[in-house]
Motif scaffolding. Structure first.
Motif, PDB file in Angstrom:
ATOM      1  N   TYR A 281       0.820  -1.212   0.000  1.00 57.10           N
ATOM      2  CA  TYR A 281       0.000   0.000   0.000  1.00 57.10           C
ATOM      3  C   TYR A 281       0.857   1.267   0.000  1.00 57.10           C
ATOM      4  O   TYR A 281       0.342   2.378  -0.061  1.00 57.10           O
TER       5      TYR A 281
ATOM      6  N   GLY B 277       9.664   9.278   6.865  1.00 57.65           N
ATOM      7  CA  GLY B 277      10.362   8.935   5.630  1.00 57.65           C
ATOM      8  C   GLY B 277       9.364   8.316   4.660  1.00 57.65           C
ATOM      9  O   GLY B 277       8.168   8.582   4.773  1.00 57.65           O
ATOM     10  N   GLY B 278       9.835   7.409   3.881  1.00 57.31           N
ATOM     11  CA  GLY B 278      10.843   6.388   3.984  1.00 57.31           C
ATOM     12  C   GLY B 278      10.931   5.868   5.431  1.00 57.31           C
ATOM     13  O   GLY B 278      10.063   6.115   6.234  1.00 57.31           O
ATOM     14  N   GLU B 279      11.964   5.143   5.687  1.00 56.64           N
ATOM     15  CA  GLU B 279      12.180   4.682   7.052  1.00 56.64           C
ATOM     16  C   GLU B 279      13.247   5.575   7.690  1.00 56.64           C
ATOM     17  O   GLU B 279      14.426   5.482   7.340  1.00 56.64           O
TER      18      GLU B 279
ATOM     19  N   THR C 245       8.202   8.541  13.408  1.00 58.22           N
ATOM     20  CA  THR C 245       7.392   7.403  12.972  1.00 58.22           C
ATOM     21  C   THR C 245       8.308   6.381  12.315  1.00 58.22           C
ATOM     22  O   THR C 245       9.093   6.739  11.441  1.00 58.22           O
TER      23      THR C 245
ATOM     24  N   SER D  96       4.722   1.599  13.237  1.00 53.30           N
ATOM     25  CA  SER D  96       3.722   1.025  12.330  1.00 53.30           C
ATOM     26  C   SER D  96       3.763  -0.490  12.440  1.00 53.30           C
ATOM     27  O   SER D  96       4.839  -1.082  12.386  1.00 53.30           O
TER      28      SER D  96
ATOM     29  N   VAL E 283      -2.443   0.064   9.533  1.00 50.64           N
ATOM     30  CA  VAL E 283      -3.250   0.351   8.330  1.00 50.64           C
ATOM     31  C   VAL E 283      -4.148  -0.864   8.114  1.00 50.64           C
ATOM     32  O   VAL E 283      -3.665  -1.998   8.081  1.00 50.64           O
TER      33      VAL E 283
ATOM     34  N   MET F 103      -5.419   4.582   2.531  1.00 45.03           N
ATOM     35  CA  MET F 103      -5.647   5.855   1.840  1.00 45.03           C
ATOM     36  C   MET F 103      -5.205   5.829   0.375  1.00 45.03           C
ATOM     37  O   MET F 103      -4.265   5.123   0.022  1.00 45.03           O
TER      38      MET F 103
ATOM     39  N   VAL G 225      -3.273   7.648  -1.203  1.00 46.05           N
ATOM     40  CA  VAL G 225      -2.096   8.505  -1.385  1.00 46.05           C
ATOM     41  C   VAL G 225      -1.266   7.990  -2.557  1.00 46.05           C
ATOM     42  O   VAL G 225      -1.302   6.806  -2.877  1.00 46.05           O
TER      43      VAL G 225
ATOM     44  N   ASN H  58       0.021   2.537  -5.553  1.00 40.98           N
ATOM     45  CA  ASN H  58      -0.460   1.399  -4.752  1.00 40.98           C
ATOM     46  C   ASN H  58      -1.727   0.750  -5.309  1.00 40.98           C
ATOM     47  O   ASN H  58      -2.226  -0.214  -4.734  1.00 40.98           O
TER      48      ASN H  58
ATOM     49  N   MET I 148       3.662   8.651  -0.548  1.00 42.83           N
ATOM     50  CA  MET I 148       3.779   8.757   0.902  1.00 42.83           C
ATOM     51  C   MET I 148       5.218   8.481   1.355  1.00 42.83           C
ATOM     52  O   MET I 148       5.714   9.066   2.300  1.00 42.83           O
TER      53      MET I 148
HETATM   54  N1  SAM Z   1       8.664   3.979   7.599  1.00 41.74           N
HETATM   55  C1  SAM Z   1       7.939   4.652   8.627  1.00 41.74           C
HETATM   56  C2  SAM Z   1       6.783   3.792   9.093  1.00 41.74           C
HETATM   57  O1  SAM Z   1       6.639   2.683   8.622  1.00 41.74           O
HETATM   58  O2  SAM Z   1       6.040   4.243   9.963  1.00 41.74           O
HETATM   59  C3  SAM Z   1       7.479   6.062   8.294  1.00 41.74           C
HETATM   60  C4  SAM Z   1       6.932   6.336   6.941  1.00 41.74           C
HETATM   61  S1  SAM Z   1       5.388   5.553   6.576  1.00 41.74           S
HETATM   62  C5  SAM Z   1       5.081   6.264   4.980  1.00 41.74           C
HETATM   63  C6  SAM Z   1       4.275   6.385   7.660  1.00 41.74           C
HETATM   64  C7  SAM Z   1       2.942   5.748   7.865  1.00 41.74           C
HETATM   65  O3  SAM Z   1       2.205   5.843   6.667  1.00 41.74           O
HETATM   66  C8  SAM Z   1       2.956   4.290   8.244  1.00 41.74           C
HETATM   67  O4  SAM Z   1       2.186   4.108   9.408  1.00 41.74           O
HETATM   68  C9  SAM Z   1       2.299   3.619   7.068  1.00 41.74           C
HETATM   69  O5  SAM Z   1       1.618   2.465   7.446  1.00 41.74           O
HETATM   70  C10 SAM Z   1       1.377   4.707   6.589  1.00 41.74           C
HETATM   71  N2  SAM Z   1       0.914   4.541   5.213  1.00 41.74           N
HETATM   72  C11 SAM Z   1       1.651   4.394   4.094  1.00 41.74           C
HETATM   73  N3  SAM Z   1       0.868   4.265   3.009  1.00 41.74           N
HETATM   74  C12 SAM Z   1      -0.410   4.333   3.446  1.00 41.74           C
HETATM   75  C13 SAM Z   1      -1.685   4.256   2.816  1.00 41.74           C
HETATM   76  N4  SAM Z   1      -1.811   4.077   1.507  1.00 41.74           N
HETATM   77  N5  SAM Z   1      -2.782   4.381   3.582  1.00 41.74           N
HETATM   78  C14 SAM Z   1      -2.683   4.562   4.914  1.00 41.74           C
HETATM   79  N6  SAM Z   1      -1.512   4.644   5.569  1.00 41.74           N
HETATM   80  C15 SAM Z   1      -0.385   4.524   4.846  1.00 41.74           C
END
Ligand code: SAM
Length: 379
Positions: free
Chosen positions: A56, A100-102, A132, A156, A198, A228, A230, A234, A374
């Motif tokens: 996603y 990020g990213g991570e 995060t 996450s 998620v 989402m 975003v 995805n 994202m």
């Molecule tokens: N790598 C870190 C992490 O995993 O938390 C930070 C970046 S990540 C993009 C931040 C958050 O965005 C995570 O909780 C991830 O699950 C959420 N996320 C990414 N794509 C998403 C989507 N399509 N819908 C909902 N949440 C999303």
């Protein structure tokens, strides 16, 4: 069956140069956008790389060996990030989230944390400094982050079932290592910890109750995020969104819940507390949150700006265009001029993507422009 289309256009290039306005904009600690929303929350992406390939967010088909990540020279240095953050703080930012990213893949991240921890809000208070992470490196890094001045973390985690989690992160990463990271973060005092899950209908919805049971009464706040739309990679479709109302109903049928007040204006999560035997919210049992980014717009009090890894400001998670501050940052522009440029960007903000989408008939497409990933601007 809905057909999935995964377009491959690079949205990172879509940014306009940030401009220094002719009339200086003073940093007074209260900067309002076009809908009178104040700037309070800054999310800073420190890398566009991640070691997970959640379908996603960073699906393998796109983020593979031929994907071009940003070159190191494009990334803002820690000094550049700190300088910009200081200017955002003077305009009223109180909370900074590294993402990020991570983010834990960025080398020596604790050095940046230590620099940001020195900043003070316009009221002279330390920032609410958080991060995060997917938790994969957290057990190793929690102590150094805490020592550097990080306040808390959000981790996450999309399920407790190892097979489901490994499939969702798509790099075969085990749940146990993320749980270790959470335990370490809790042990060193990086709390209150939040865990973000998620929820994708048909993929991990059966993890809702096990996750709720696991985190109930631990002091960790579990939050469920609607899947989402975003980015553009995805293959999102509405069929896979499980509305937050369903999540609350499923949990409440087993573990009764009561709605709680929002903890702060602009808070994205709706809070629900577990009921104790006396029919009141029992703080010892804790609470959950639901983030209804698809079914319930929360643009009305959105106070967040996002700074990308390479210095572009985005005013909405669903934005298709950023404002590039890096050139100004690197061509000798003074702090006062940069601060005015930030002021002008926020004052010109009229984004309210989710609110507009909510007004469309069910199922209607809303694609005002191609959106940024994202993984590039962070969650
Ligand atoms: N790598 C870190 C992490 O995993 O938390 C930070 C970046 S990540 C993009 C931040 C958050 O965005 C995570 O909780 C991830 O699950 C959420 N996320 C990414 N794509 C998403 C989507 N399509 N819908 C909902 N949440 C999303």
């Amino acid at each position: 069956m809905s057909e999935r289309v995964i377009p491959l256009v690079d949205q990172r290039l879509h940014a306009v140069p940030a401009l220094v306005p002719a009339q200086p904009i003073a940093a007074t600690g209260t900067l309002l956008d076009g809908f009178a929303r104040p700037l309070r929350d800054l999310r800073i992406s420190v890398t566009d790389r991640c070691n997970f390939r959640c379908s996603y967010c960073m699906p393998k088909e796109v983020f593979n060996n031929s994907y071009s990540y940003l070159p190191h020279s494009s990334l803002l240095t820690f000094e550049e990030i700190t300088r910009l953050t200081q200017l955002f703080v003077a305009h009223g930012v109180k909370k900074v989230r590294l993402t990020g990213g991570e983010p834990l893949l960025r080398k020596n991240l604790e050095v940046l944390v230590a620099q940001l921890a020195q900043l003070r809000t316009t009221e002279g208070q330390p920032l609410d400094l958080t991060l995060t992470t997917n938790g994969s490196l957290l057990a190793r890094k929690a102590q150094a982050l805490k020592d550097a001045g990080l306040n808390r973390v959000t981790v996450s985690l999309d399920g407790l079932d190892d097979a489901i989690f490994r499939r969702m992160n798509d790099v075969d990463f085990p749940v146990a290592d993320v749980l270790d990271g959470i335990a370490k973060a809790q042990a060193v005092g990086l709390g209150p910890i939040k865990v973000n899950m998620v929820v994708k209908r048909g993929t991990n919805e059966d993890q809702i109750l096990p996750m709720a049971r696991h985190f109930q009464g631990t002091g960790i706040v579990l939050r469920f995020i609607e899947y989402m739309d975003v980015g553009a990679t995805n293959g999102w479709c509405m069929d896979e969104v499980l509305p937050s109302a369903d999540v609350v109903q499923r949990i409440s049928s087993q573990m009764p819940l009561v709605p709680l007040e929002a903890s702060a204006p602009g808070e994205t999560a709706e809070r629900w507390g577990y009921l104790g035997p006396d029919g009141q919210h029992d703080p010892a049992l804790g609470e959950i949150g639901v983030i209804s980014s698809v079914t319930q717009a929360f643009c009305g009090d959105c106070n967040r700006a996002r700074l990308s890894t390479e210095g572009k400001v985005y005013l909405c998670l669903f934005a298709s265009q950023g404002h590039d501050l890096r050139d100004l940052l690197r061509d000798g522009t003074s702090d006062a001029e940069l601060s005015s440029a930030i002021g002008a960007i926020w004052q010109g903000r009229t984004d309210r993507y989710s609110a507009l989408r909510a007004k469309l008939p069910p199922g209607a497409a809303h694609t005002p422009g191609r959106r940024i990933e994202m993984s590039y601007i962070g969650g």
